[in-house]
Design an enzyme around this catalytic site. Structure first.
Site, PDB file in Angstrom:
ATOM      1  N   SER A 183      43.716  42.644  34.447  1.00 36.73           N
ATOM      2  CA  SER A 183      42.317  42.450  34.825  1.00 36.73           C
ATOM      3  C   SER A 183      42.257  41.408  35.934  1.00 36.73           C
ATOM      4  CB  SER A 183      41.516  41.972  33.617  1.00 36.73           C
ATOM      5  OG  SER A 183      41.892  40.636  33.325  1.00 36.73           O
ATOM      6  N   LYS A 184      41.054  41.153  36.391  1.00 35.36           N
ATOM      7  CA  LYS A 184      40.834  40.175  37.466  1.00 35.36           C
ATOM      8  C   LYS A 184      41.496  38.842  37.145  1.00 35.36           C
ATOM      9  CE  LYS A 184      37.467  40.682  40.860  1.00 35.36           C
ATOM     10  NZ  LYS A 184      36.294  41.496  40.851  1.00 35.36           N
ATOM     11  N   ARG A 185      41.343  38.449  35.908  1.00 35.91           N
ATOM     12  CA  ARG A 185      41.894  37.195  35.418  1.00 35.91           C
ATOM     13  C   ARG A 185      43.397  37.093  35.693  1.00 35.91           C
ATOM     14  NH1 ARG A 185      43.519  36.770  29.936  1.00 35.91           N
ATOM     15  NH2 ARG A 185      42.821  38.890  29.624  1.00 35.91           N
TER      16      ARG A 185
END
Ligand code: GLU
Length: 467
Positions: A239-241
């Site tokens: 994910s973006k994280r």
């Protein structure tokens, strides 16, 4: 004669091209290039609501940046709707598809009843035998076989069988007359002569349906290779994280395309325990048989390590071009020569952003002097050492690193001090900070006039001139 290999990358421009998509593109590209085949790019923009020009642009820019060139024109799936509709009509005419008049409520109720009976919710085919209703809205469903098994002989995952019983009658045309993904992808891949469909394993469940459509349409079935997904370092879906940003953002952040390509290739593919590959090596070595069947893990540290490695081995001229652009300079008649600066800095920079920042001192006078560094490196007598250097330097007939090194060494020897006692103050006066390539190289690159000017200016700014 063996068939010419044709692969494709078929992204939907509904989100940014990120690591996962870029890797799918890379594997397809590598497979085609390895086998002297062709690689085509098809933008699957049939979802007009969610597709954006911006996302398409990121895809085109990202692929170009990574060096993944495609053969022929970019194909936009939305322009091929009439072929998709023609295929639906053919299936209807041949009795391989039918109009379904079920309302959403009816299908929902059917699913709910199945769920309550402990069955897998799926369309029960009730419209297969329903009377035509000329004025009622309808979708078109593919009449899929009720018995047997559809087998995907995947080049990465091996044999995966799907009981046909579990594959219900798929909608191939929505009530607004637009064909759906599974139908469009089959028609397009067949028409484009795609021999190998290489894509993320999130599409595996679509594949038996697509195989059934190929069979119903009498089209040759390509080979399939589903690449396992990429997970974050914690094992969760990327994910973006975890750094799942648009691929073009890596460019902004100072990554070299060859480092990103190298990293992406190793996300799922391996060749012994080697880590470092050039693009040419990848083209020579890549094969689907060495793509692992389990999810790959994204590892930022490894990406950074590869980036530094490729930077250290890159051509200085290429680095120089990037450096000049990042600094917003005009390369024409720039002194010192950008290539020489890049060469001096490449060993000591981890990424292109850092390299550009380190290069700033060669083109801009310092605006301030790092207070802590001044405090640390300017002691009583330091200014006098600098003055002594200025005096020797001024008289130097040639401005050359060995002579400059000697001049500094001589002064330090006379004063029985280490070279750092003069080199660090010189750096601070030249760059504002005590960091630069070796002092002799720094001095040579900056040139005599610039050095003398900055040293004098620095001394007076620090109020130590003549001290
Ligand atoms: N357009 C699909 C996607 O972006 C890919 C289709 C395919 O590769 O078959 O997920």
């Amino acid at each position: 004669m063996t068939q010419k290999i044709r692969t494709r990358f078929a992204p939907s421009p509904t989100g940014m091209l990120h690591i996962g998509g870029a890797r799918t593109a890379l594997f397809s590209w590598l497979y085609a290039r390895r086998h002297g085949g062709e690689f085509v790019l098809r933008i699957e923009d049939t979802d007009r609501q969610r597709s954006t020009d911006e996302a398409t642009q990121v895809i085109l820019d990202g692929l170009a940046w990574l060096g993944l060139d495609w053969d022929g024109e970019v194909i936009y799936q939305s322009e091929r709707q009439s072929q998709h509709i023609a295929a639906v009509e053919r299936l209807l005419a041949e009795g391989k598809a039918y109009r379904c008049y079920c309302s959403k409520e009816e299908v929902d109720a059917m699913r709910e009843a199945q769920r309550q009976a402990g069955q897998k919710p799926q369309y029960d085919g009730r419209c297969r035998h329903r009377q035509q209703q000329p004025d009622a809205p309808y979708v078109v469903r593919f009449r899929s076989p009720d018995t047997g098994e559809t087998v995907v002989n995947d080049l990465v995952l091996g044999r995966v069988g799907f009981p046909n019983q579990e594959l219900d009658d798929l909608i191939i045309m929505r009530s607004d007359g637009t064909p759906t993904y599974n139908l469009a992808v089959v028609v397009d891949d067949a028409e484009m002569g795609i021999t190998h469909v290489i894509r993320g394993s999130d599409h595996l469940n679509n594949t038996p349906r697509q195989i059934q459509l190929y069979e119903a349409l009498g089209l040759p079935i390509p080979q399939f290779a589903h690449i396992p997904l990429i997970h974050g370092p914690d094992g969760a879906k990327m994910s973006k994280r975890h750094g799942a940003v648009a691929i073009t953002e890596y460019r902004e952040q100072g990554y070299l395309p060859e480092a990103v390509v190298n990293y992406l290739a190793r996300l799922g593919w391996s060749h012994g325990d080697e880590e470092v590959f050039t693009m040419a090596q990848l083209v020579a070595l890549f094969d689907l048989t060495q793509v692992g069947a389990s999810a790959a893990r994204f590892d930022q540290r490894k990406l950074d390590w590869l980036n530094a490695h490729h930077l250290h081995h890159a051509k200085a001229a290429v680095l120089a071009e990037d450096m000049v652009a990042r600094l917003g300079l005009d390369a024409a008649a720039l002194t010192p020569a950008p290539e020489a600066v890049a060469q001096a800095l490449q060993e000591r920079s981890k990424n292109l952003l850092e390299l550009a920042n380190n290069a700033r001192m060669f083109y801009f006078d310092p605006e301030s002097y790092d207070e802590k560094a001044v405090k640390k490196h300017f002691k009583e007598g330091t200014a006098a050492l600098v003055e002594a250097f200025i005096a020797v330097a001024e008289a130097m007939p040639v401005w050359q690193r060995d002579a400059l090194h000697q001049a500094i060494a001589d002064i330090c020897q006379q004063h029985h001090i280490g070279m750092g006692k003069l080199a660090q103050p010189l750096r601070i006066l030249l760059a504002g900070v005590p960091v630069s390539p070796p002092i002799d190289i720094t001095l040579e690159l900056l040139g005599k006039d610039c050095c003398l000017r900055r040293l004098r200016r620095g001394l007076s700014a620090l109020g130590t001139a003549g001290a």
